[in-house]
Design a protein around this motif. Structure first.
Motif, PDB file in Angstrom:
ATOM      1  N   ASP A  37       0.711   3.948  -2.946  1.00 41.59           N
ATOM      2  CA  ASP A  37       0.186   5.265  -2.574  1.00 41.59           C
ATOM      3  C   ASP A  37       1.198   6.382  -2.798  1.00 41.59           C
ATOM      4  N   SER A  57       0.830  -1.207   0.000  1.00 39.97           N
ATOM      5  CA  SER A  57       0.000   0.000   0.000  1.00 39.97           C
ATOM      6  C   SER A  57       0.861   1.252   0.000  1.00 39.97           C
ATOM      7  N   SER A  87      -6.223   2.063  -6.290  1.00 41.76           N
ATOM      8  CA  SER A  87      -5.467   3.268  -6.613  1.00 41.76           C
ATOM      9  C   SER A  87      -6.054   3.985  -7.823  1.00 41.76           C
TER      10      SER A  87
END
Length: 250
Positions: free
Chosen positions: A101, A97, A190
């Protein structure tokens, strides 16, 4: 002192664990973004404890979690050192993640797409090699649902995901399925991965899926592998936007 029945006993407190999760999440982000560079030593427990406002016990627990994720190496007498990126467990949900990100350059998503393309290509080939008539019907149905939903963007995308998950399941290659699902599902969260909408996107996607299904129907393993790889990598290249420091969608 009043004795309470067992049913009224409070469960053990887990505050330290929750604090550890928060500390780990922040440290993971600092490491994957390079703010804590590879090879550097983390600050001692005291300063870290003051910075995060937690006990030294929480800091030690957090360091152990980072070590389990391959992000640091803890050495007696030397301290906690940030590990080389080749040692990071990039399939760990927290690490993956953080990587996605903070992927301003889209380099991580480029790599993820290549890995996913290779694994799903192999799985499509596996399905072509051993599919039954019932399994082919299931795949064709997944494609038909996509056709029926092409005028409803959200439903179409969901049907697209179901198509790919169906191929993964029917391949019966557990390791590849597990790895690909982790990458795919996290990427779907995303905005950068969804990228830009381009003209004829849904029609193009349907055509590419149809080529995969046709190859599986003919039990043409090389064609199924090639069609799936070209679809995954090609569609990403079409919707990929030039990095500008902002997501394509807000």
């Amino acid at each position: 002192m009043t004795a309470y029945p067992d049913a009224f006993k409070l469960p053990p407190r887990r505050r330290a664990e929750r604090l550890s999760v928060a500390v780990v999440t922040e440290l993971v982000e600092l490491i994957v973004t390079g703010q804590l560079a590879e090879g550097t030593l983390l600050p001692p427990e005291g300063p870290l404890s003051e910075h995060f406002g937690v006990s030294r016990t929480v800091i030690r627990e957090s360091a152990k979690r980072l070590e389990e994720k391959g992000l640091v190496v803890i050495s007696q007498g030397r301290g906690t050192q940030v590990a080389q990126s080749g040692s990071w467990n990039m399939l760990d949900p927290v690490v993956l993640s953080a990587l996605i990100d903070n992927d301003e350059s889209l380099g991580v998503l480029d790599e993820l797409t290549v890995v996913r393309g290779s694994l799903e290509a192999a799985m499509a080939g596996a399905v072509a090699a051993h599919r039954t008539a019932e399994e082919l019907t299931r795949i064709e149905h997944a494609l038909q649902v996509m056709r029926e939903m092409q005028n409803e963007s959200d439903s179409f995308r969901q049907a697209d995901v179901v198509f790919h998950l169906t191929i993964m399941e029917l391949a019966r290659v557990r390791l590849a399925e597990n790895i690909t699902k982790r990458l795919y599902r996290r990427a779907l969260e995303s905005n950068r991965y969804h990228g830009m909408m381009y003209e004829g996107a849904f029609g193009s996607t349907l055509d590419q899926h149809a080529v995969v299904v046709d190859a599986i129907a003919r039990q043409d393993v090389p064609a199924a592998e090639q069609a799936m790889r070209e679809h995954i990598i090609g569609s990403w290249q079409q919707r990929r936007f030039e990095p500008s420091g902002h997501d394509a969608q807000s």
